[in-house]
Design a protein around this motif. Structure first.
Motif, PDB file in Angstrom:
ATOM      1  N   LEU A  19       0.830  -1.211   0.000  1.00  0.00           N
ATOM      2  CA  LEU A  19       0.000   0.000   0.000  1.00  0.00           C
ATOM      3  C   LEU A  19       0.865   1.262   0.000  1.00  0.00           C
ATOM      4  N   ALA A  20       1.985   1.191   0.720  1.00  0.00           N
ATOM      5  CA  ALA A  20       2.835   2.376   0.841  1.00  0.00           C
ATOM      6  C   ALA A  20       3.673   2.598  -0.414  1.00  0.00           C
ATOM      7  N   PRO A  23       1.766   3.187  -4.946  1.00  0.00           N
ATOM      8  CA  PRO A  23       1.500   4.496  -5.553  1.00  0.00           C
ATOM      9  C   PRO A  23       2.765   5.283  -5.918  1.00  0.00           C
ATOM     10  N   ALA A  26       4.268   3.821  -9.044  1.00  0.00           N
ATOM     11  CA  ALA A  26       3.506   4.118 -10.259  1.00  0.00           C
ATOM     12  C   ALA A  26       3.866   5.508 -10.773  1.00  0.00           C
ATOM     13  N   VAL A  27       3.906   6.495  -9.860  1.00  0.00           N
ATOM     14  CA  VAL A  27       4.233   7.856 -10.277  1.00  0.00           C
ATOM     15  C   VAL A  27       5.659   7.917 -10.811  1.00  0.00           C
ATOM     16  N   ASN A 225      -1.921  19.452  -9.446  1.00  0.00           N
ATOM     17  CA  ASN A 225      -3.265  18.935  -9.669  1.00  0.00           C
ATOM     18  C   ASN A 225      -3.807  19.417 -11.014  1.00  0.00           C
ATOM     19  N   ARG A 228      -2.348  17.533 -13.965  1.00  0.00           N
ATOM     20  CA  ARG A 228      -2.579  16.094 -13.981  1.00  0.00           C
ATOM     21  C   ARG A 228      -3.339  15.624 -15.233  1.00  0.00           C
ATOM     22  N   PHE A 243       9.184  14.777  -4.017  1.00  0.00           N
ATOM     23  CA  PHE A 243       9.482  13.744  -3.029  1.00  0.00           C
ATOM     24  C   PHE A 243      10.973  13.481  -2.900  1.00  0.00           C
TER      25      PHE A 243
ATOM     26  N   GLY B 101       4.828   6.219   2.536  1.00  0.00           N
ATOM     27  CA  GLY B 101       3.415   5.951   2.273  1.00  0.00           C
ATOM     28  C   GLY B 101       2.500   6.886   3.031  1.00  0.00           C
ATOM     29  N   ASN B 103       3.033   9.874   3.899  1.00  0.00           N
ATOM     30  CA  ASN B 103       3.073  11.229   3.356  1.00  0.00           C
ATOM     31  C   ASN B 103       2.637  11.302   1.904  1.00  0.00           C
ATOM     32  N   PHE B 104       2.486  10.144   1.251  1.00  0.00           N
ATOM     33  CA  PHE B 104       2.118  10.142  -0.154  1.00  0.00           C
ATOM     34  C   PHE B 104       0.598  10.190  -0.260  1.00  0.00           C
ATOM     35  N   VAL B 107      -2.690  14.994  -4.026  1.00  0.00           N
ATOM     36  CA  VAL B 107      -2.564  15.027  -5.489  1.00  0.00           C
ATOM     37  C   VAL B 107      -1.694  13.880  -6.034  1.00  0.00           C
ATOM     38  N   PRO B 108      -0.481  13.652  -5.490  1.00  0.00           N
ATOM     39  CA  PRO B 108       0.334  12.552  -6.029  1.00  0.00           C
ATOM     40  C   PRO B 108      -0.359  11.198  -5.911  1.00  0.00           C
ATOM     41  N   ALA B 110      -3.622  10.634  -5.888  1.00  0.00           N
ATOM     42  CA  ALA B 110      -4.691  10.581  -6.882  1.00  0.00           C
ATOM     43  C   ALA B 110      -4.118  10.266  -8.262  1.00  0.00           C
ATOM     44  N   LEU B 111      -2.992  10.894  -8.573  1.00  0.00           N
ATOM     45  CA  LEU B 111      -2.330  10.627  -9.860  1.00  0.00           C
ATOM     46  C   LEU B 111      -1.957   9.152  -9.969  1.00  0.00           C
ATOM     47  N   ALA B 112      -1.341   8.610  -8.919  1.00  0.00           N
ATOM     48  CA  ALA B 112      -0.903   7.219  -8.929  1.00  0.00           C
ATOM     49  C   ALA B 112      -2.086   6.266  -9.080  1.00  0.00           C
ATOM     50  N   LEU B 115      -3.521   6.214 -12.519  1.00  0.00           N
ATOM     51  CA  LEU B 115      -2.665   5.436 -13.427  1.00  0.00           C
ATOM     52  C   LEU B 115      -2.902   3.935 -13.261  1.00  0.00           C
ATOM     53  N   LEU B 116      -3.086   3.504 -12.008  1.00  0.00           N
ATOM     54  CA  LEU B 116      -3.195   2.071 -11.731  1.00  0.00           C
ATOM     55  C   LEU B 116      -4.621   1.557 -11.877  1.00  0.00           C
ATOM     56  N   CYS B 150      -4.192   3.656   1.659  1.00  0.00           N
ATOM     57  CA  CYS B 150      -2.803   3.773   1.204  1.00  0.00           C
ATOM     58  C   CYS B 150      -1.968   4.643   2.141  1.00  0.00           C
ATOM     59  N   TYR B 213      -8.974  16.410   2.474  1.00  0.00           N
ATOM     60  CA  TYR B 213      -9.627  17.201   1.430  1.00  0.00           C
ATOM     61  C   TYR B 213      -8.941  16.974   0.083  1.00  0.00           C
ATOM     62  N   PHE B 217     -10.773  15.430  -3.332  1.00  0.00           N
ATOM     63  CA  PHE B 217     -10.931  16.499  -4.319  1.00  0.00           C
ATOM     64  C   PHE B 217     -10.144  16.173  -5.580  1.00  0.00           C
ATOM     65  N   ALA B 218      -8.913  15.661  -5.410  1.00  0.00           N
ATOM     66  CA  ALA B 218      -8.093  15.345  -6.580  1.00  0.00           C
ATOM     67  C   ALA B 218      -8.638  14.119  -7.309  1.00  0.00           C
ATOM     68  N   LEU B 219      -9.277  13.196  -6.577  1.00  0.00           N
ATOM     69  CA  LEU B 219      -9.785  11.991  -7.225  1.00  0.00           C
ATOM     70  C   LEU B 219     -11.064  12.253  -8.019  1.00  0.00           C
TER      71      LEU B 219
END
Lengths: 265, 276
Positions: A19-20, A23, A26-27, A225, A228, A243, B101, B103-104, B107-108, B110-112, B115-116, B150, B213, B217-219
């Motif tokens: 889970l950590a 994502p 992927a980015v 955002n 994106r 990051f 994880g 801290n992720f 926006v990042p 939602a982007l990830a 993609l997946l 996540c 938020y 919001f990003a999703l």
């Protein structure tokens, strides 16, 4: 002891790691590949998105604005919050308890609510004579206080201040002298670590940056955002770069705190 | 100069002033204007809340999404913390990854996830071609639970690592010497002793999810029907501007979070007293 091949805690740990890590991975893959839509694996390794991101003027100005405003917020938190936490821990359990409660406040009044309140009152009503940047710094700073209070509190507990104060009093030194000549130098690495932590946290904040500044000052997270849907690869590259900076800062913070512990023990 | 009790109040004054001005004043001002509207019998937002099930639904969604993601995160994080207590060699690497994880988010993340698992997402497509349909849509409530998990599960692991480690040291060996296996140990000794920490960490995870938020919001933009997004959309929103209702929702969120945080800390305190 017999080694089991399967264990519930082991499975949970693996789940947590997936889970950590999934994502960010992927980015990362998206930021470094020419395309990733035809199969499970990305295609064509490239640095192009990274370079293009760094060269985009819109990104450069957003990064500069974000770094400046979040540093100002972090510095205000350090000055105002640091003074409160250090003095309270030295002499007053009651004020310390008050600050402990205060650091729960951002959990009960979340950033969105703070941002909307500031938008209506400070921009809608008093916007004529209040600078938006000042409002932003003033509003973000209390959000950072819990982080500072916790980190600095831990460093001070480790220092074991009570015997130091008693020794200083026995030797006839004043509290001011002790603070200036002993405590602040001892706490310096922890204070720098707090500043960096607050800086990074403020720079990655989205709600207030988007709601309060949106439309007038473009900040990093809202820009990411916005990009994106139009330029996904660039947005991913920007996320990877942020990051990378956060990781570097994180290592610096950890190093500073470890140095603090070693030096003071 | 010697520091007195009074000096600590003076040292805290600037901080208290900023918090009062920047956090408490706008919140109180908005809440007051909502209450006075209702008392004067003008446009009372309570009527809108009752008349339109949509906003009541947002309160309900926020509560169950936060609760579900918190319970799942506590289960995963708690068990992961046990694994780390048993294997000290994994601690460092795991805490670095968990930090990443936790801290992720926003926006990042939602982007990830787009993609997946988005409509065109590579994992969704790959699973679909293998005949497996994913049980969630990213812009639905189930998608929010997956997204929150996540960052909630790594956060739970980080916050529970120390309490579990302190519990494990020695106690489990003692239990094993007396013939208790891991299952019996956790049911009769471990979980009861850990309960106060689980409750406190759980309340912070709940607040973390309820306040989120950026991620919803990003999703899915303003169509995400959770409190944080509604509070913002009702003020900065496009067509349906209703500041009174936004203030009411903010007050409801405040009440919900205060009850959860204060309640959890009270219950945890009582449990610790009983154990001591």
């Amino acid at each position: 002891m017999k080694r089991r091949l399967f264990s519930w805690p082991g499975l949970a740990l693996a789940t947590m790691v997936v889970l950590a890590v999934l994502p960010p991975l992927a980015v990362l893959s998206y930021a470094f590949s020419t395309r990733w839509d035809r199969s499970v694996l990305p295609e064509g390794a490239t640095w192009a998105w990274m370079l293009e991101t760094l060269r985009t003027p819109q990104v450069q100005s957003a990064v500069a604005q974000t770094l400046a405003l979040s540093f100002a917020s972090a510095l205000l938190t350090l000055l105002v919050g640091g003074t409160a936490t250090i003095v309270a821990r030295l002499v007053s359990p009651r004020v310390t308890a008050l600050l402990d409660t205060l650091s729960l406040l951002p959990y009960a009044i979340p950033p969105v609510v703070i941002a909307i309140g500031a938008l209506e009152l400070f921009v809608g009503r008093w916007g004529g004579w209040l600078d938006l940047r000042v409002v932003y710094v003033g509003v973000v700073s209390p959000l950072l206080f819990p982080l500072l209070h916790k980190t600095l509190g831990a460093a001070m507990r480790q220092l074991d201040v009570e015997p130091l104060m008693e020794a200083a009093h026995t030797l006839g030194a004043t509290d001011g002298y002790l603070l200036r000549r002993v405590l602040l130098p001892l706490l310096a690495p922890a204070l720098v670590a707090c500043l960096l932590l607050c800086w990074v946290t403020a720079a990655m904040e989205f709600a207030i940056a988007n709601l309060l500044l949106g439309g007038s000052i473009e900040m990093l997270q809202p820009l990411m955002n916005g990009m994106r849907n139009v330029k996904g690869h660039l947005s991913a590259a920007l996320a990877v770069l942020s990051f990378a900076v956060i990781a570097a800062m994180g290592m610096l913070v950890e190093g500073l705190m470890a140095w603090n512990t070693r030096r003071n023990s | 100069m010697n520091l007195s009790r009074r000096a600590s109040w003076i040292a805290a004054a600037p901080l208290l002033a900023i918090v009062a001005l920047a956090v408490v004043l706008p919140f109180a001002w908005r809440s007051w204007s909502f209450v006075s509207d209702c008392v004067r019998g003008a446009d009372c937002a309570l009527r809108d809340l009752v008349a339109d099930g949509y906003y009541a639904k947002a309160v309900f969604n926020t509560a169950w999404i936060s609760a579900l993601s918190t319970l799942a995160a506590l289960a995963i994080g708690g068990a992961a913390a046990v694994a780390l207590a048993e294997h000290p060699a994994w601690r460092r690497a795991s805490s670095v990854l968990a930090n990443l994880g936790a801290n992720f988010a926003g926006v990042p993340l939602a982007l990830a996830l787009t993609l997946l698992f988005g409509v065109q997402g590579v994992l969704r497509q790959a699973l679909a071609s293998a005949g497996i349909a994913l049980p969630f849509d990213l812009d639905g409530n189930a998608g929010l639970v997956v997204a929150y998990l996540c960052f909630q599960a790594p956060l739970a692991t980080l916050m529970l690592a120390l309490p579990v480690q302190m519990l494990e040291a020695g106690l489990m060996d003692a239990a094993a010497t007396l013939g208790a296996g891991p299952a019996l140990f956790w049911r009769r000794v471990g979980l009861p002793l850990l309960l106060p920490s689980l409750i406190e960490v759980g309340s912070l995870l709940f607040a973390n999810a309820a306040a989120a938020y950026a991620t919803p919001f990003a999703l899915s933009g303003t169509s995400a029907n959770v409190l944080a997004v509604r509070i913002a959309a009702l003020v900065s929103g496009d067509i349906f501007s209703n500041p009174g209702l936004s203030s009411l929702l903010a007050l409801l969120m405040f009440a919900l979070l205060v009850i959860v945080i204060a309640g959890a800390s009270w219950v945890a305190g009582r449990l610790r007293e009983r154990d001591a």
